[in-house]
Scaffold this motif. Structure first.
Motif, PDB file in Angstrom:
ATOM      1  N   ALA A 254       0.833  -1.208   0.000  1.00 24.87           N
ATOM      2  CA  ALA A 254       0.000   0.000   0.000  1.00 24.87           C
ATOM      3  C   ALA A 254       0.863   1.253   0.000  1.00 24.87           C
ATOM      4  N   LEU A 255       2.028   1.167   0.636  1.00 19.94           N
ATOM      5  CA  LEU A 255       2.945   2.316   0.658  1.00 19.94           C
ATOM      6  C   LEU A 255       3.766   2.409  -0.628  1.00 19.94           C
ATOM      7  N   GLY A 256       3.711   1.345  -1.436  1.00 21.02           N
ATOM      8  CA  GLY A 256       4.469   1.340  -2.685  1.00 21.02           C
ATOM      9  C   GLY A 256       5.965   1.240  -2.468  1.00 21.02           C
ATOM     10  N   ARG A 257       6.363   0.493  -1.447  1.00 21.28           N
ATOM     11  CA  ARG A 257       7.789   0.371  -1.159  1.00 21.28           C
ATOM     12  C   ARG A 257       8.104  -1.026  -0.648  1.00 21.28           C
ATOM     13  N   PRO A 258       9.370  -1.420  -0.724  1.00 20.64           N
ATOM     14  CA  PRO A 258       9.743  -2.742  -0.218  1.00 20.64           C
ATOM     15  C   PRO A 258       9.715  -2.767   1.314  1.00 20.64           C
ATOM     16  N   SER A 259       9.689  -3.968   1.846  1.00 18.45           N
ATOM     17  CA  SER A 259       9.706  -4.147   3.290  1.00 18.45           C
ATOM     18  C   SER A 259      10.902  -3.417   3.894  1.00 18.45           C
ATOM     19  N   ASP A 260      10.713  -2.805   5.050  1.00 16.23           N
ATOM     20  CA  ASP A 260      11.734  -1.982   5.691  1.00 16.23           C
ATOM     21  C   ASP A 260      11.838  -2.392   7.163  1.00 16.23           C
ATOM     22  N   SER A 261      12.926  -3.052   7.516  1.00 14.49           N
ATOM     23  CA  SER A 261      13.076  -3.557   8.887  1.00 14.49           C
ATOM     24  C   SER A 261      13.130  -2.429   9.913  1.00 14.49           C
ATOM     25  N   SER A 262      13.653  -1.271   9.547  1.00 18.54           N
ATOM     26  CA  SER A 262      13.700  -0.163  10.522  1.00 18.54           C
ATOM     27  C   SER A 262      12.296   0.379  10.796  1.00 18.54           C
ATOM     28  N   LEU A 263      11.436   0.416   9.795  1.00 19.28           N
ATOM     29  CA  LEU A 263      10.052   0.833  10.014  1.00 19.28           C
ATOM     30  C   LEU A 263       9.305  -0.210  10.848  1.00 19.28           C
TER      31      LEU A 263
END
Length: 151
Positions: free
Chosen positions: A28-37
């Motif tokens: 939904a955010l249009g981005r790859p998975s982000d471990s820091s988020l």
């Protein structure tokens, strides 16, 4: 606080941030998975779930990532591995295990609730205190729930 056997435990079920996850959120955010988020969401959820008189535990999958999670959560938060199976199986096993371990009540939440507050947790504890035979659900806008609690 609830029940005679022990304190209320707030259990945060999560996939370790280092393991990815929340694929629908990132899509939904249009981005790859982000471990820091993912770690930030978990830490914000833990902050919001901190209620005096309760203890917090993070219930992690995969089991081998428990040390990774232990390294990022506050020192007063326990970290344990999730059981296998479906989400329902893991929720049931978490609740049963914590109750068998002496918790007077268990409140299960997910790790992506940055808006949760101690007052929301407190309402669930109050309901369980008034009627220990009840099941408490915190309804969410999408028709599901963000919290489930029982004794």
């Amino acid at each position: 606080m609830v029940g005679e056997s022990g304190p209320t435990v707030v259990a945060v079920l999560t996939r370790a941030p280092s393991s990815g996850g929340k694929s629908r959120l990132f899509a939904a955010l249009g981005r790859p998975s982000d471990s820091s988020l993912l770690a930030a969401l978990l830490l914000d959820t833990l902050d919001g779930a901190a209620l005096d008189g309760t203890s917090r535990v993070v219930v992690v999958e995969p089991a081998e990532a428990c040390d990774d999670v232990r390294a990022i959560v506050p020192g007063d938060v326990s970290v344990i591995a999730q059981a296998g199976g479906t989400l329902g199986d893991r929720m049931r096993e978490t609740m049963a295990s914590l109750l068998a371990g002496g918790a007077g009540a268990v409140i299960l939440i997910g790790s992506d609730l940055p808006d949760i507050t101690p007052q929301m947790i407190g309402l669930a504890v109050q309901h369980l205190s008034r009627d220990p035979r009840s099941l408490v659900l915190g309804p969410s806008a999408d028709g599901g729930y963000y919290l489930i609690g029982a004794t």
